[in-house]
Design an enzyme around this catalytic site. Structure first.
Site, PDB file in Angstrom:
ATOM      1  N   TRP A 100      -4.037   3.322  29.492  1.00 62.96           N
ATOM      2  CA  TRP A 100      -3.238   2.096  29.388  1.00 62.96           C
ATOM      3  C   TRP A 100      -2.550   1.740  30.686  1.00 62.96           C
ATOM      4  O   TRP A 100      -2.462   0.565  31.050  1.00 62.96           O
ATOM      5  CB  TRP A 100      -2.253   2.181  28.222  1.00 62.96           C
ATOM      6  CG  TRP A 100      -2.938   2.043  26.894  1.00 62.96           C
ATOM      7  CD1 TRP A 100      -2.963   2.959  25.883  1.00 62.96           C
ATOM      8  CD2 TRP A 100      -3.742   0.936  26.425  1.00 62.96           C
ATOM      9  NE1 TRP A 100      -3.725   2.493  24.830  1.00 62.96           N
ATOM     10  CE2 TRP A 100      -4.205   1.265  25.137  1.00 62.96           C
ATOM     11  CE3 TRP A 100      -4.111  -0.292  26.976  1.00 62.96           C
ATOM     12  CZ2 TRP A 100      -5.019   0.394  24.385  1.00 62.96           C
ATOM     13  CZ3 TRP A 100      -4.924  -1.147  26.232  1.00 62.96           C
ATOM     14  CH2 TRP A 100      -5.363  -0.805  24.955  1.00 62.96           C
ATOM     15  N   ASP A 125       5.890   0.600  29.536  1.00 67.14           N
ATOM     16  CA  ASP A 125       5.120   0.231  28.355  1.00 67.14           C
ATOM     17  C   ASP A 125       5.423   1.301  27.307  1.00 67.14           C
ATOM     18  O   ASP A 125       5.051   2.453  27.458  1.00 67.14           O
ATOM     19  CB  ASP A 125       3.623   0.207  28.714  1.00 67.14           C
ATOM     20  CG  ASP A 125       2.718  -0.014  27.491  1.00 67.14           C
ATOM     21  OD1 ASP A 125       3.240  -0.194  26.373  1.00 67.14           O
ATOM     22  OD2 ASP A 125       1.488  -0.003  27.685  1.00 67.14           O
ATOM     23  N   LYS A 185       1.789  -0.314  16.726  1.00 72.66           N
ATOM     24  CA  LYS A 185       1.711   1.135  16.708  1.00 72.66           C
ATOM     25  C   LYS A 185       2.861   1.689  15.864  1.00 72.66           C
ATOM     26  O   LYS A 185       2.657   2.455  14.953  1.00 72.66           O
ATOM     27  CB  LYS A 185       1.781   1.727  18.116  1.00 72.66           C
ATOM     28  CG  LYS A 185       0.838   1.080  19.139  1.00 72.66           C
ATOM     29  CD  LYS A 185      -0.622   1.283  18.789  1.00 72.66           C
ATOM     30  CE  LYS A 185      -1.577   0.393  19.574  1.00 72.66           C
ATOM     31  NZ  LYS A 185      -1.609   0.564  21.006  1.00 72.66           N
TER      32      LYS A 185
END
Ligand SMILES: *Cc1c(COP(=O)(O)O)cnc(C)c1O
Length: 363
Positions: A105, A174, A198
């Site tokens: 990511w 993040d 999530k």
């Protein structure tokens, strides 16, 4: 087609608390006080206004957001933030976004940033196959750094910062796959963001918490839905926000408060993860973890069996125990158990017991 709920270890969209789903179900036809569904009412209605305010208040309370930060609800997922952050902060400046690349990511975030302005990858764990985070001593900022960017928990590799790095420039994080899983010292970050699917709600909304001086940096030449400043000025209501997603985030943050807040969640999450890591560590190498011990994630347990054949068997047999979505990401393979806030301990215990039996059978 399964008729009953399974233990869903999906990495995202992911498990939600049953009580939240039930409340949404009960209120779906008629949101109290409005005579219509949350799906049918105006975002300018008094009822939605209250939901937005309450969600913001819950987020501020749970995370301990200081006064000089804005809480925003955006669309476009975390991916849009990968681009929007450098678009607002480094494009048209001679500054650099400094990136710590610790997995899939953050790698993607740096790639998107490159489309917007000067981007320096100042640490990259690729050669070690993304098994750890950098130490403070390994972080060498460039002189023109506008910020230092990190991914708090690499969802795919299952590696997580135990604490934020100590750096002399603003930190950006993040937090998509760990938001609300543990307390966070927000003032150490100029910005943190998380897509909801999530650990914080359904797909379709992204939570952005940003310090005022960063909000103010947005260039005046940006299109309004891409400008933090314009979104913040309109309190996330520049246009129609994702009303249903925000409503679910309200129910989830209500639930988190009932659960005792983030300190209590953290304790439970660490204990749940330990149940699995203990089995792995005691398996004489039958199970192995992707990441180095000190950086093991307590949200995404990424592991494997001795062979791809056994991995396949593991996932097949797990389904017979109502344990689903345990496949690792296609880039890492093996297994991944995502055990977010809403995964009950009971589900982790069923998985633990299955892992013990499976190892006994095939070791
Ligand atoms: C899932 C995830 C993303 C991507 O989120 P989208 O909403 O699909 O753009 C980004 N970062 C992390 C850490 C994630 O877990």
């Amino acid at each position: 087609m399964p008729e009953e709920r399974v233990y869903n270890f999906s990495a995202g969209p992911a498990v939600l608390p049953v009580s939240v789903l039930k409340q949404a179900q009960e209120e779906l036809l008629c949101l109290p006080g409005s005579g219509a569904s949350i799906l049918e009412i105006s975002h300018r209605s008094k009822q939605f206004g209250e939901i937005l305010e309450q969600t913001k208040a819950n987020v501020c309370e749970l995370l301990g957001v200081p006064e000089n930060y804005k809480v925003m609800f955006l669309q476009g997922g975390a991916l849009l933030q990968f681009a929007m952050l450098p678009m607002n902060i480094i494009r048209n400046t001679n500054k650099s976004g400094n990136y710590l690349v610790t997995g899939s990511w953050s790698k993607k975030a740096a790639a998107e940033a490159k489309t917007q302005g000067k981007t320096d990858i100042i640490w990259d764990g690729k050669d070690e196959r993304y098994v750890r985070k950098p130490t403070d001593a390994e972080i060498k900022l460039t002189d023109d750094a506008a910020y230092c960017y990190l991914c708090a928990n690499e969802t795919i590799e299952g590696i997580q910062y135990q604490r934020e790095p100590n750096v002399s420039v603003p930190l950006i994080a993040d937090m998509s796959s760990e938001i609300f899983s543990r307390p966070v010292d927000v003032k150490k970050y100029a910005c943190l963001y998380a897509c909801a699917q999530k650990n914080a709600g359904p797909a379709g909304v992204t939570l952005v918490v940003m310090r005022d001086d960063f909000v103010e940096m947005s260039g005046d030449d940006l299109a309004s839905p891409l400008s933090y400043k314009q979104i913040a000025d309109k309190d996330s209501m520049l246009n129609t926000p994702p009303t249903f997603c925000i409503y679910i985030m309200k129910l989830i943050t209500d639930w988190l408060k009932e659960q005792g807040g983030l300190r209590a969640m953290h304790e439970r999450n660490v204990e749940k993860a330990q149940l699995l890591y203990d089995v792995i560590d005691a398996s004489n190498g039958f199970y192995t973890v992707h990441g180095n011990r000190e950086y093991r994630s307590f949200m995404n347990v990424s592991f494997r069996t001795p062979s791809e054949d056994l991995d396949k068997k593991f996932q097949e047999e797990a389904k017979e125990h109502k344990l689903t979505n345990l496949n690792g990401h296609r880039s890492v393979k093996g297994e991944r158990a995502s055990i977010y806030n809403a995964m009950p301990r009971e589900g982790v215990v069923v998985l633990r017991d299955f892992m013990l039996d499976f190892a006994k059978k095939y070791a």
